[in-house]
Design an enzyme around this catalytic site. Sequence first.
Site, PDB file in Angstrom:
ATOM      1  CG  ASN A   1       6.022   0.575  -8.843  1.00 56.50           C
ATOM      2  OD1 ASN A   1       7.026   1.146  -9.521  1.00 56.50           O
ATOM      3  ND2 ASN A   1       6.220  -0.755  -9.383  1.00 56.50           N
TER       4      ASN A   1
ATOM      5  NE  ARG B   1       7.901  -2.897  -6.117  1.00 53.45           N
ATOM      6  CZ  ARG B   1       7.012  -1.907  -5.450  1.00 53.45           C
ATOM      7  NH1 ARG B   1       7.591  -1.357  -4.278  1.00 53.45           N
ATOM      8  NH2 ARG B   1       6.080  -1.378  -5.334  1.00 53.45           N
TER       9      ARG B   1
ATOM     10  CE  LYS C   1       6.048   2.956   0.780  1.00 46.76           C
ATOM     11  NZ  LYS C   1       6.366   2.156  -0.908  1.00 46.76           N
TER      12      LYS C   1
ATOM     13  N   PRO D   1       0.750  -0.823   0.103  1.00 50.81           N
ATOM     14  CG  PRO D   1      -0.656  -1.654   1.486  1.00 50.81           C
ATOM     15  CD  PRO D   1       0.666  -2.227   1.507  1.00 50.81           C
ATOM     16  CD  GLU D   2       1.684   4.119  -4.766  1.00 48.19           C
ATOM     17  OE1 GLU D   2       2.329   5.000  -4.314  1.00 48.19           O
ATOM     18  OE2 GLU D   2       1.666   3.232  -5.599  1.00 48.19           O
TER      19      GLU D   2
END
Length: 274
Positions: free
Chosen positions: A165, A261, A52, A2-3
């Site tokens: 991301n 990523r 986060k 989760p961002e």
Amino acid sequence: MPEGHVIHRLAHQLEEHFREYPVEVSSPQGRFHQEAQQLNGSCLHHAEAVGKHLFLHFDAPVSAHIVHIHLGLIGKFRIGPWHELHGQVRLRLVDHSHTWVADLHGPQWCRLITEEEYHGVIAKLGEDPLHPGAQPDRIWPPLHRSSRSIGALLMDQKFFAGVGNIYRAETLFRLGIHPDLPGKQLSYQQFLDLWHDLVVLMSDGVRQGRIDTVRPEHTPEAMKRPPSKDDHGGEVYVYRRAGQPCWVCGTPIQQRVLQGRNLFWCPHCQEPPH
């Protein structure tokens, strides 16, 4: 993973339903049992998101009274009307009227920490675009000295706390910045534009509960195209659209792996650095 907008949204929901009244705190799974016992019956003073990381500050008469949560890759914190237990719940909060429940599943971290430990965690984080007291100029000097790419720096939580991301890919596209541009070649105006765009996009994410980054002229309605279907984002320009035509210029979106990523960009709209 989760961002940051997800964590801030969780903090708002926890404050709305659990703040200032005695809370039932338990660990049905058992892995947080002793810590939960120390907090059970105390009041949630406030919930705080920084990047986060989620911090639950309890008014408990013990030195360690802050629950530090990091959801990691698979963690979920589900908040809703009271219901029976489902699955492995590391931490459960029940409000004073037994109306609302919050169940934490599979976090990377769920630990009870002291004020000193809390400040130690905060000191290691960069600036959070969603934090009202953020000071982006604090990270500008080290960023501008760096030879690392802005694509890597945006994902470094010691610089941009909470950026993940999707926001990395989308804000770089929106501003026409190639992800390979070294930090030392980024202009101060580009840095300010990046910061402002992150504030706008992530704030929208908190309000809407999803990530939408396309401008009005590129929405499905405006372009008469089908809506995007992706659990990780809403209407986006480049994220997880490798090989598909850019909404702006039609060039196929590119993808490669950067530090483990997936990185996405448009080779036409985002000119490579010289």
